[in-house]
Design a protein around this motif. Sequence first.
Motif, PDB file in Angstrom:
ATOM      1  N   GLN A   1       0.840  -1.202   0.000  1.00  0.00           N
ATOM      2  CA  GLN A   1       0.000   0.000   0.000  1.00  0.00           C
ATOM      3  C   GLN A   1       0.877   1.255   0.000  1.00  0.00           C
ATOM      4  OE1 GLN A   1      -2.913   2.532   3.009  1.00  0.00           O
ATOM      5  NE2 GLN A   1      -2.579   0.379   3.433  1.00  0.00           N
ATOM      6  N   THR A   2       0.585   2.193  -0.887  1.00  0.00           N
ATOM      7  CA  THR A   2       1.370   3.419  -0.947  1.00  0.00           C
ATOM      8  C   THR A   2       0.889   4.419   0.100  1.00  0.00           C
ATOM      9  OG1 THR A   2      -0.095   4.484  -2.570  1.00  0.00           O
ATOM     10  CG2 THR A   2       1.735   3.176  -3.421  1.00  0.00           C
ATOM     11  N   SER A   3       1.785   5.326   0.463  1.00  0.00           N
ATOM     12  CA  SER A   3       1.411   6.473   1.283  1.00  0.00           C
ATOM     13  C   SER A   3       0.629   7.454   0.417  1.00  0.00           C
ATOM     14  CB  SER A   3       2.662   7.156   1.841  1.00  0.00           C
ATOM     15  OG  SER A   3       2.326   8.441   2.346  1.00  0.00           O
ATOM     16  N   ALA A   4      -0.453   7.995   0.972  1.00  0.00           N
ATOM     17  CA  ALA A   4      -1.227   9.026   0.275  1.00  0.00           C
ATOM     18  C   ALA A   4      -0.638  10.405   0.491  1.00  0.00           C
ATOM     19  CB  ALA A   4      -2.680   9.002   0.744  1.00  0.00           C
ATOM     20  N   LEU A   5       0.438  10.499   1.299  1.00  0.00           N
ATOM     21  CA  LEU A   5       0.981  11.792   1.716  1.00  0.00           C
ATOM     22  C   LEU A   5       2.466  11.909   1.386  1.00  0.00           C
ATOM     23  CD1 LEU A   5      -0.802  11.757   5.180  1.00  0.00           C
ATOM     24  CD2 LEU A   5      -1.479  13.107   3.182  1.00  0.00           C
TER      25      LEU A   5
END
Length: 322
Positions: A271-275
Motif C-alpha cells: 500500500q502506498t502512502s497518500a501523503l
Amino acid sequence: MLLRLLSGFAAFVLAVQSVAASPEFWAREWPRTDFSRTSLSSWVEILSGGPPKDGIPALDDPTMIQVSDDRWLDDREPVITVEIDGAIPHAYPLRYLTWHEIVNDTVAGVPVAITFCPLCNSGIVFDRRTASGPLSFGVSGKLRNSDMIMYDRETESWWQQAMGEAIVGQLTGTTLRQIPTWMESWGQFHGRNPDGLVMEEPGWSRDYGSNPYVSYDSSHRPSLYSGELPPHDIPALARVVRVGDRAWPVSRLTTGVVSEEGLVLTWEAGQTSALDTQQISKGRDVGSVRVRDQAGQDVAHDVMFAFAFHAFWPDGRWMLGN
C-alpha cells in the motif's frame, strides 16, 4: 502546493490565534452552534485550517460501482475498507477522501461516516447513529492538534475526528461508535472481494489521484501544530496503530506478527502512502495493517501519526515491545 500554503499559513495563524479563537469571532459563521457548552479548556486550542466551513466539501450517498468497473485506481493505492456483516464489502479510495475528508453513506442499513484527516493520517469510520438520532457530518474548516474538526448538520456541534467525540455545542460529550475497518491497497481489496463495490469518482472539479500534501509524512514537524512531540524519540510523523489508548509503532509490525494484549497485529506490504509523492499511486510503500482479536474478529483501530496520538492520549500507553 497545498502543503506549502499550509506551512506559510501556519505561522500567521499561530500569531493571531489568541485574538481570533473565540465564540464571538466565530458566531457569524456558526449562529446555530451552542458555544456555552464545551469540553475544551481553552478556545485557543482551535485553529483555522484555512478553508471555511464546507470549503472542503463532504460527500453524501456516493455512487458505488462494481470493482470490475473502476477505471482510475492503481493496485497500490490506499482505500478504506468497510466490511459489515450482511453487506457487500465497500472500498473508499483515499484519492477522493484526501479532497473531501468525510463521506456520509449507508452500508447494510447502518448510517456511517467515512473520515480521513490528512494532517494526522487518521482514517476512521463511525456509526452515525446517536441517542439524538442519526447525524450527518461536514468539514468545519477548524483544527485542533492538527486534527480535523467535523460538525454535525443537525445541531452544528463540533466533533473531534480522531476521537469521535463532540467537543463544542449541544451534543458536547457525545461519542460516536467506531466501526472496525482498515486501510489496505486497492489490489488487496479487489483481490479478496472480486464482487465488491468501490466508490465512484465524485463529480467535483478536483485533481483526484494527486496529493496536495507532497512529502508531508517525511516532515520533521506536523503542520498547524504547536503541542508536545511524542516521547521515546519517536518521530512526530511516524505511523502508529492506535487501539483505544494504546499505540504500537508500525515499524514493530514490519518485522513480524505482533501478538499481545489480546490482539494480533499484522502488516502486509503493497500500500502506498497518500501523503508522499505528488501522485498517490507512486508513493512509497507503507504497507497495510490489520488488527484482530484472538478469535480472529476485526478490532476497531486507527493508523495515525505519533504526534496526534500523544496529543489526544497524553497518558496513553506506548507499546514498544521492550
